[in-house]
Enzyme design. Structure first.
Site, PDB file in Angstrom:
ATOM      1  N   CYS A  11      12.668  38.183   0.063  1.00  0.00           N
ATOM      2  CA  CYS A  11      13.114  38.153   1.450  1.00  0.00           C
ATOM      3  C   CYS A  11      14.123  39.278   1.646  1.00  0.00           C
ATOM      4  O   CYS A  11      15.194  39.270   1.028  1.00  0.00           O
ATOM      5  CB  CYS A  11      13.768  36.799   1.725  1.00  0.00           C
ATOM      6  SG  CYS A  11      14.515  36.681   3.354  1.00  0.00           S
TER       7      CYS A  11
ATOM      8  N   THR B 289      15.809  39.903   4.309  1.00  0.00           N
ATOM      9  CA  THR B 289      16.961  39.437   5.088  1.00  0.00           C
ATOM     10  C   THR B 289      18.013  38.809   4.175  1.00  0.00           C
ATOM     11  O   THR B 289      19.210  39.036   4.348  1.00  0.00           O
ATOM     12  CB  THR B 289      16.488  38.417   6.148  1.00  0.00           C
ATOM     13  OG1 THR B 289      15.410  39.006   6.870  1.00  0.00           O
ATOM     14  CG2 THR B 289      17.592  38.050   7.107  1.00  0.00           C
TER      15      THR B 289
ATOM     16  N   GLY C 242      16.278  35.676   9.809  1.00  0.00           N
ATOM     17  CA  GLY C 242      16.641  36.869  10.584  1.00  0.00           C
ATOM     18  C   GLY C 242      17.529  36.574  11.775  1.00  0.00           C
ATOM     19  O   GLY C 242      18.108  37.480  12.363  1.00  0.00           O
TER      20      GLY C 242
ATOM     21  N   ASP D 170      11.642  32.563  -0.579  1.00  0.00           N
ATOM     22  CA  ASP D 170      11.735  33.162   0.768  1.00  0.00           C
ATOM     23  C   ASP D 170      12.127  32.063   1.754  1.00  0.00           C
ATOM     24  O   ASP D 170      12.143  30.877   1.414  1.00  0.00           O
ATOM     25  CB  ASP D 170      10.393  33.795   1.173  1.00  0.00           C
ATOM     26  CG  ASP D 170      10.448  34.492   2.532  1.00  0.00           C
ATOM     27  OD1 ASP D 170      11.493  35.077   2.874  1.00  0.00           O
ATOM     28  OD2 ASP D 170       9.455  34.429   3.280  1.00  0.00           O
TER      29      ASP D 170
ATOM     30  N   CYS E 163      10.141  43.336   5.956  1.00  0.00           N
ATOM     31  CA  CYS E 163      10.209  41.879   6.003  1.00  0.00           C
ATOM     32  C   CYS E 163       8.955  41.422   5.292  1.00  0.00           C
ATOM     33  O   CYS E 163       7.854  41.914   5.593  1.00  0.00           O
ATOM     34  CB  CYS E 163      10.218  41.374   7.439  1.00  0.00           C
ATOM     35  SG  CYS E 163       9.998  39.585   7.544  1.00  0.00           S
ATOM     36  N   THR E 164       9.110  40.490   4.357  1.00  0.00           N
ATOM     37  CA  THR E 164       7.945  40.109   3.531  1.00  0.00           C
ATOM     38  C   THR E 164       6.878  39.357   4.318  1.00  0.00           C
ATOM     39  O   THR E 164       5.747  39.226   3.861  1.00  0.00           O
ATOM     40  CB  THR E 164       8.403  39.285   2.316  1.00  0.00           C
ATOM     41  OG1 THR E 164       9.196  38.171   2.782  1.00  0.00           O
ATOM     42  CG2 THR E 164       9.225  40.128   1.370  1.00  0.00           C
TER      43      THR E 164
HETATM   44  N1  DGL Z   1      10.623  37.060   5.010  1.00  0.00           N
HETATM   45  C1  DGL Z   1      11.952  37.381   5.335  1.00  0.00           C
HETATM   46  C2  DGL Z   1      12.285  38.842   5.101  1.00  0.00           C
HETATM   47  O1  DGL Z   1      11.707  39.475   4.243  1.00  0.00           O
HETATM   48  C3  DGL Z   1      12.573  36.954   6.629  1.00  0.00           C
HETATM   49  C4  DGL Z   1      11.955  36.081   7.605  1.00  0.00           C
HETATM   50  C5  DGL Z   1      12.965  35.280   8.372  1.00  0.00           C
HETATM   51  O2  DGL Z   1      13.553  35.798   9.363  1.00  0.00           O
HETATM   52  O3  DGL Z   1      13.182  34.138   7.970  1.00  0.00           O
HETATM   53  O4  DGL Z   1      13.151  39.399   5.715  1.00  0.00           O
END
Ligand code: DGL
Length: 276
Positions: A76, A78, A45, A12, A190-191
């Site tokens: 992730c 994104t 993001g 991630d 979003c995780t």
């Molecule tokens: N954890 C990520 C997701 O699932 C994104 C977080 C970020 O913007 O870096 O989208």
């Protein structure tokens, strides 16, 4: 016959993948889990599609060479919604991506109105449009993109108290969107966001179902790797920002990680000991 534990790399931008790791660790399958965070580039993001399509496959290819996992979980949304194809092309092992849980959300809603909480990038992706068209036809999906919640989850896992008024602000705006008062299921796409489950629930104007992808990813991984029942083991974690890593090390140690590395910058992405 009992097979050896299956080696998995969970990836991630930051600590968000820990929500997926927690689900994998709770699956009761014999996995050996390593983790990598591209925290020097957090938040994904707010990065462009081109930047992510270039960086994520290259970074994962180098990590896979060095750690030799049997599968990669791109934990992730994104990154998965923009670069999954490129990651698969760059690797010769199975890749499990995490995409917005639209399908289970559509199955669970009674009012027909779903909230979709994700990063600003994920809410506007064509991949997300396609998931909605395919699985939520006839439902109303109200999208809300937030980079603040990513930072709030990072802060929480650094041991700082998350700013509840900021979280309430985001949730209030989601439910305050026209039609939002009928939301009964929120898809956490979003995780990072399941790490704020308690704070999000406290901020909501009423009870609703908070849907995330963790358990489905754990099931998919067990299927793809034909993993036996057994005790999952958490092993090594690596970070592109050493400084960022030190701040959130406790969240990793409490999950059982015992070896930490720093990932050198592109193009080598070489694993080096993390200097504490
Ligand atoms: N954890 C990520 C997701 O699932 C994104 C977080 C970020 O913007 O870096 O989208």
């Amino acid at each position: 016959m009992v097979n050896a534990a299956k080696r998995v790399l969970v990836f991630d931008s930051g600590v968000g993948g820990l929500s997926v790791l927690d689900a994998i660790a709770a699956s009761g399958r014999a996995f050996e889990i390593d983790y990598a965070a591209d925290n020097a580039w957090l938040p994904y993001g707010l990065k462009s599609d081109e930047q992510l399509r270039d960086r994520v496959p290259n970074l994962l290819a180098r990590l896979v060479e060095q750690w030799a996992p049997q599968a990669v979980v791109v934990a992730c949304n994104t990154a998965s919604t923009i670069a999954l194809e490129q990651v698969r092309a760059a690797l010769s092992i199975p890749v499990v991506g995490v995409v917005p849980p639209i399908k289970p959300a559509a199955a669970a809603t009674r009012t027909g109105v779903i909230g979709l909480l994700a990063t600003p990038a994920t809410v506007q992706r064509a991949y997300t449009d396609d998931l909605i068209a395919q699985f939520a036809g006839g439902k109303r999906v109200i999208r809300f993109g937030s980079a603040e919640l990513v930072e709030a989850a990072e802060r929480k896992l650094r041991g700082e108290s998350p700013d509840q008024s900021e979280i309430t602000g985001v949730v209030t705006r989601l439910f305050g969107t026209p039609g939002g008062d009928a939301i009964d299921v929120v898809a956490l796409a979003c995780t990072h966001f399941p790490l704020l489950a308690a704070e999000l629930a406290a901020a909501a104007p009423r009870e609703c179902i908070w849907m995330d992808s963790g358990a489905a990813i754990a099931r998919r991984l067990a299927h793809v790797l034909v993993a036996d029942q057994g005790a999952p083991r958490v092993r090594r974690a690596a970070f592109t920002s050493g400084e960022g890593a030190l701040a959130s090390l406790r969240a990793f140690e409490t999950r059982g990680f015992s070896a930490f590395s720093h990932i050198a910058e592109a193009p080598s992405f070489e694993l080096k000991p993390l200097v504490r």
